[in-house]
Design an enzyme around this catalytic site. Sequence first.
Site, PDB file in Angstrom:
ATOM      1  N   TYR A  23       0.793  -1.229   0.000  1.00  0.00           N
ATOM      2  CA  TYR A  23       0.000   0.000   0.000  1.00  0.00           C
ATOM      3  C   TYR A  23       0.826   1.280   0.000  1.00  0.00           C
ATOM      4  O   TYR A  23       0.254   2.369  -0.071  1.00  0.00           O
ATOM      5  CB  TYR A  23      -0.946   0.005   1.205  1.00  0.00           C
ATOM      6  CG  TYR A  23      -1.905  -1.153   1.187  1.00  0.00           C
ATOM      7  CD1 TYR A  23      -2.958  -1.190   0.275  1.00  0.00           C
ATOM      8  CD2 TYR A  23      -1.760  -2.220   2.064  1.00  0.00           C
ATOM      9  CE1 TYR A  23      -3.833  -2.263   0.243  1.00  0.00           C
ATOM     10  CE2 TYR A  23      -2.634  -3.294   2.038  1.00  0.00           C
ATOM     11  CZ  TYR A  23      -3.670  -3.311   1.120  1.00  0.00           C
ATOM     12  OH  TYR A  23      -4.536  -4.368   1.085  1.00  0.00           O
ATOM     13  N   HIS A 100      -8.526   1.792  -5.949  1.00  0.00           N
ATOM     14  CA  HIS A 100      -7.713   0.939  -5.071  1.00  0.00           C
ATOM     15  C   HIS A 100      -6.256   1.329  -5.245  1.00  0.00           C
ATOM     16  O   HIS A 100      -5.800   1.564  -6.377  1.00  0.00           O
ATOM     17  CB  HIS A 100      -7.898  -0.541  -5.409  1.00  0.00           C
ATOM     18  CG  HIS A 100      -9.295  -1.009  -5.186  1.00  0.00           C
ATOM     19  ND1 HIS A 100      -9.788  -1.287  -3.927  1.00  0.00           N
ATOM     20  CD2 HIS A 100     -10.311  -1.213  -6.051  1.00  0.00           C
ATOM     21  CE1 HIS A 100     -11.055  -1.648  -4.039  1.00  0.00           C
ATOM     22  NE2 HIS A 100     -11.407  -1.598  -5.314  1.00  0.00           N
TER      23      HIS A 100
END
Length: 167
Positions: A23, A100
Amino acid sequence: MVRVLVMHGPNLDLLGEREPSVYGTLTLAEIDRRIKALARELGARAETFQSNHEGAIIDRLHAARGRYGAIVLNAGGLTHASYALRDAIASIPIPVIEVHLSNVHAREPFRRTSVIAPVVKGQVIGLGVHSYLLGLRAALALVEGAAPPAPARGRTPRRRLAPRRKA
């Protein structure tokens, strides 16, 4: 001035420390700052919201009616399993862009399915913070009517990548 709601789902409050190899190292606060700065630059206003609770996200979607021109949504893990979230998106007349940070198609098989994909206007995935920023740009384009219409179901429009050669 167009108002856009940017929503972050479960576990995104841990950005910067949660699996940075997947991430990235930016915190949610830094991502929110970048989103708001881009919105100002584009003459819009972005408001951000994060919750680890499905019901709170659904309540916020319902409350968005009449208040926002578009929504940018990273539903996190709810993307793959929440039919209630899917139904909430389908029930509001506001365009939603799904985003995302990671490329969900390059990860575990369960992440490759988005139950919300059929009811959102589009997806931006795998580009880190740029997924949010491009999602914001797309949301604003939809509000301003600059986005092209979706192709008819079952048909894929042909696009030329290069000009025709003269014979």
